[in-house]
Design a protein around this motif. Structure first.
Motif: not given
Length: 149
Positions: A44, A78-79, A81-82, A85
């Motif tokens: 990430s 990666e989330d 919401t990141s 992403a």
């Protein structure tokens, strides 16, 4: 009765000959069925992490026994919401002698990529994984050290 003994002896000789020919293949197959050491590493913008979310770094290296077949799967972590992403990572694994392998690009549509190698091959004692793309968090994606023990 002599005929039965003769057939039996011929059959045993044939069986022994076939077993002698097959022995190296059976030995090779028995040695090759050992499963590789499989490791998942989450990637990430914040760096490299193990499956439990603990970061890898200079003080926390992966240690692999020499002569172990290793399969490392890098997972896009990666989330949704990141901000990262939509980012893409591509990991290179390099040894001190210049040997190198690269993953395919990791992103939302290709979340995993694997590299495999024999730990310690040709005297290699250490490998380093790092992102080779200009990405968000690139400064944190240089710290995965794999040490052969």
């Amino acid at each position: 009765m002599k005929e039965i003994v003769k057939r039996f002896a011929t059959g045993l000789t044939t069986l022994a000959f076939a077993a002698a020919l097959a022995a190296p293949a059976l030995t090779y197959a028995a040695g090759s069925d050992k499963a590789p050491l499989e490791i998942k590493v989450r990637v990430s913008e914040k760096g490299f992490f193990d499956e439990k979310g603990k970061p890898y770094g200079g003080k926390r290296m992966l240690q692999i026994p020499k002569d172990t077949m290793v399969k490392i799967t890098f997972v896009f972590g990666e989330d949704l919401t990141s901000l990262a992403a939509g980012d893409t990572h591509q990991i290179a694994l390099r040894a001190e002698d210049g040997w190198k392998q690269e993953t395919s690009p990791l992103w939302m549509m290709n979340r995993e990529s694997t590299v495999s190698f024999l730990a310690g091959e040709k005297g290699r004692t250490q490998y380093r994984a790092y992102c080779i793309l200009d990405c968000i968090g690139m400064e944190h994606l240089t710290n995965l050290i794999i040490q052969v023990i």
